[in-house]
Structure formats: structure tokens, C-alpha cells
Enzyme design. Sequence first.
Site, PDB file in Angstrom:
ATOM      1  N   PRO A  84      -3.451   1.714  -0.133  1.00 20.73           N
ATOM      2  CA  PRO A  84      -3.050   2.230  -1.473  1.00 20.73           C
ATOM      3  C   PRO A  84      -2.076   1.175  -2.176  1.00 20.73           C
ATOM      4  O   PRO A  84      -1.337   0.632  -1.788  1.00 20.73           O
ATOM      5  CB  PRO A  84      -2.690   3.508  -1.385  1.00 20.73           C
ATOM      6  CG  PRO A  84      -3.025   3.892  -0.209  1.00 20.73           C
ATOM      7  CD  PRO A  84      -3.366   2.753   0.724  1.00 20.73           C
ATOM      8  N   CYS A  85      -2.302   0.943  -3.389  1.00 24.66           N
ATOM      9  CA  CYS A  85      -1.728  -0.178  -4.078  1.00 24.66           C
ATOM     10  C   CYS A  85      -0.818   0.261  -5.566  1.00 24.66           C
ATOM     11  O   CYS A  85      -0.472  -0.504  -6.130  1.00 24.66           O
ATOM     12  CB  CYS A  85      -2.674  -1.212  -4.499  1.00 24.66           C
ATOM     13  SG  CYS A  85      -3.735  -0.972  -5.689  1.00 24.66           S
ATOM     14  N   GLN A  86      -0.800   1.483  -5.714  1.00 24.85           N
ATOM     15  CA  GLN A  86      -0.214   1.904  -7.002  1.00 24.85           C
ATOM     16  C   GLN A  86       1.081   1.628  -7.340  1.00 24.85           C
ATOM     17  O   GLN A  86       1.628   1.136  -8.309  1.00 24.85           O
ATOM     18  CB  GLN A  86      -0.461   3.469  -7.212  1.00 24.85           C
ATOM     19  CG  GLN A  86      -2.094   3.937  -7.452  1.00 24.85           C
ATOM     20  CD  GLN A  86      -2.849   3.879  -6.235  1.00 24.85           C
ATOM     21  OE1 GLN A  86      -2.189   3.790  -5.124  1.00 24.85           O
ATOM     22  NE2 GLN A  86      -3.861   4.712  -6.168  1.00 24.85           N
ATOM     23  N   PHE A  88       2.272  -1.160  -6.047  1.00 26.94           N
ATOM     24  CA  PHE A  88       2.504  -2.624  -6.396  1.00 26.94           C
ATOM     25  C   PHE A  88       2.023  -2.936  -7.936  1.00 26.94           C
ATOM     26  O   PHE A  88       2.373  -3.983  -8.172  1.00 26.94           O
ATOM     27  CB  PHE A  88       1.910  -3.253  -5.292  1.00 26.94           C
ATOM     28  CG  PHE A  88       2.169  -3.133  -3.966  1.00 26.94           C
ATOM     29  CD1 PHE A  88       3.776  -3.060  -3.622  1.00 26.94           C
ATOM     30  CD2 PHE A  88       1.369  -2.743  -3.148  1.00 26.94           C
ATOM     31  CE1 PHE A  88       4.069  -2.823  -2.316  1.00 26.94           C
ATOM     32  CE2 PHE A  88       1.733  -2.403  -1.776  1.00 26.94           C
ATOM     33  CZ  PHE A  88       3.282  -2.523  -1.326  1.00 26.94           C
ATOM     34  N   ASN A 123      -5.960  -6.226  -2.095  1.00 21.52           N
ATOM     35  CA  ASN A 123      -4.741  -5.354  -3.080  1.00 21.52           C
ATOM     36  C   ASN A 123      -4.668  -5.932  -4.415  1.00 21.52           C
ATOM     37  O   ASN A 123      -5.316  -6.694  -4.659  1.00 21.52           O
ATOM     38  CB  ASN A 123      -3.606  -5.303  -1.953  1.00 21.52           C
ATOM     39  CG  ASN A 123      -2.829  -4.111  -2.091  1.00 21.52           C
ATOM     40  OD1 ASN A 123      -2.429  -3.731  -3.204  1.00 21.52           O
ATOM     41  ND2 ASN A 123      -2.684  -3.277  -1.092  1.00 21.52           N
TER      42      ASN A 123
END
Length: 372
Positions: A84-86, A88, A123
Site C-alpha cells: 500500500p502506498c497512500q 507516500f 509503488n
Amino acid sequence: MAFMKFKAIDLFCGAGGLSAGLKKSGFQICLGVDIDKAALNTYKHNLKNTKILKRDIKQVTGPEITQLTGIKKQDNFLLAGCPPCQGFSNLGKRDADDEKNRLVYEYIRIIYELEPTFILMENVPGMSNGIGKMIFKKVVKFLQELYYIEYGTLNAADYGVPQTRKRLVLHGIRKDIYKIIVSKNNNFPITLLPQPTHSQIKKIGCKKWITVGDSISDLPAIGAGEICENSEIKNHIARRLSQTNIERLQEIRDNGGNKARISEYLQLECHKKKNVSYTDTYGIIDSSKPAPTITSGCTIISKGRYCHPTQNRGLSVREAARLQSFDDNFEFVGNIGEMSLQIGNAVPPKLAQASGNIIKFYMKEYERELSS
């Protein structure tokens, strides 16, 4: 078929964008792991021959993966992961303390437990050069103990996706395998990241970027809140809009996209402010260019430049899926909010396919050496 012997495992698989792309490049996807039930429903619907594990990644172990797939430690396979990258993302919360940011370490733990020959991580660019760069430095340091890695920010449009979506892509080859391949290459370094196949400008060996018009203009016209009557066209459904919003879109269109020139009663407060970062809301997509980044709000006109080029509505689920490079036979499952989230969170299949192609090339090189 011989090329299907190349096996892959997809961690944080979501609805299956990465798996779909890897499958197109010739991989057999042995396992998809995620915790999102709605996304896994879509995954299972489309990747019917792949085993699925619905589990918190913190509870998943290498031995369990071996038990489910038959893939053993140090076997020749690809372990892919898109944590998960929210936290960043420039479009997300940009929260360095978001607990989900640390799930990347679970991916590394499983890499160490299985020691695959090849690894792939995708990502947002903010993981390497923004708010997540300290975490990324640690990730790179851990991986470099076992792997030769190469990473960079790739634009999905350069790989046939009708969208200017920039992603951090990391490829790795286990060091013992890398030495074998490089020695065969007269000790010249090898390039792990895929070369672009498309370009914004005319370039030898590249096709032109695919535009929004190229991608969605052949779909039947529908109105806000409508679903396509042709049952062969899956997911061609648009969100409802108020009459005020329909009038607002028409006036924006009539004024060449200039929101400041529409009737006073239709103007939104956020568009009257200067130096704001959300001027793309209620924006109309330019059909002559690739789309902007498709997010989980891709079917909502107040979430970005997601208004249809010619019709007074937001993008349909199928249009958003096409702009992410999903094939029409990939059918999403769930309500419109769930489907939009699945599409926005997905790795564009064509970008994944480009990664798969180059990784499979080196897998073949390695196997050729083993059999010689």
C-alpha cells in the site's frame, strides 16, 4: 505450453492488475495474496486458475506459501509485491507515520524466507524521492544484501497505457543468478528495467502515446446514472449526477473548460480561490492526450479531471478500466465505489506486462545456463 513454466506469486494483489499483466507476458500466477475481500472477488472472477489467500500479510509466511503453491525456497520464480502506498502518494494522505507504509517490510520478510530468483516491487514515486524516502533507503539496503536491484520512475504512457501515470518500479535478481547471467554477457552489466515502447514525440522504435480518444471513443454513449444496454460490454456504467452538475459540466464545456466563466450560481467556491491545488476537479479529460493519473475517485467528477470528453458525466467504470489498460474481458465485481477503488489502486496491466517481459527474458537466460 513451455513458456507457462515461469511462475509468479503476487503479494498485495488487489483486483489483479499486476497478475493480469504478468500472465500476458507468459507467467503462471500461482498465488494472489490480499486482505481486501471485494478486490479478491474481482481477482477470483478473472484469474480463475490462481489460488487466493485472503490474509493480513503480517500473518503470511514463506512455508505457508510453499505449502499452497509447491514453490520452495530458492526455486526459480518471481515474487512480486505492491505494498500500500497512500501514505507516500502526492494524491494521498502523505503521512509518513501511516502504519500501512511499513507493510513493505513484510514483503522483504517473505523475500528472505523464500529467496526467489527474481523480485518485482511497484509503488508511487514518493516512496523513493518524497515522504517515504527514508523507508525506501532501508528497503534498498535490505534487498541489496541478497539481490542486484535496479529501480526508477517509469511513466505508464511509455509502455502503451493511455495514462500519464508515474510509478516507482524496482526489479531484482538474486546475486548468485546475476553473476551467472553477467558472466555469460562477457561481464557487461545488464539492464533490468524495461525499455519504453511508446513516446510522446516521434522516436525510432517507439509508437506514439495512446490517447484517451484512442482508448474509449468507440464505447456507446450513456448518460449519467446509466448502464450500457449491450450486455457484452461489461462495467460500462456511470455515476448519477444532479441536474445542477449536468448544467455545470455543459457550461464548462461551452466555455472551453474555463470554470471561472460559467454562470455565478454554478461556480464552486474551490474554483474561485487562487493558488489552490484542486483546480482539476470538474475538469474535462482531453481526448487528444493520455489521461491524467487514474485514482480511486476516477468515476467522480469532483475528485479530479474525470469528466468524459464529450458527454456530460464522469467516466464509466469500463472507461476508467481501459485507461488503466485492462482488457474488456476483465470484468470488475462489486458496487461502483468498490470497482472504482479496485481500478484506481491497480498496477496498469501493460506496465506489468513490460516488467514481466524483461524478467522472463533473464529467467530464460538462467535456465538456459542450467541446462547447458
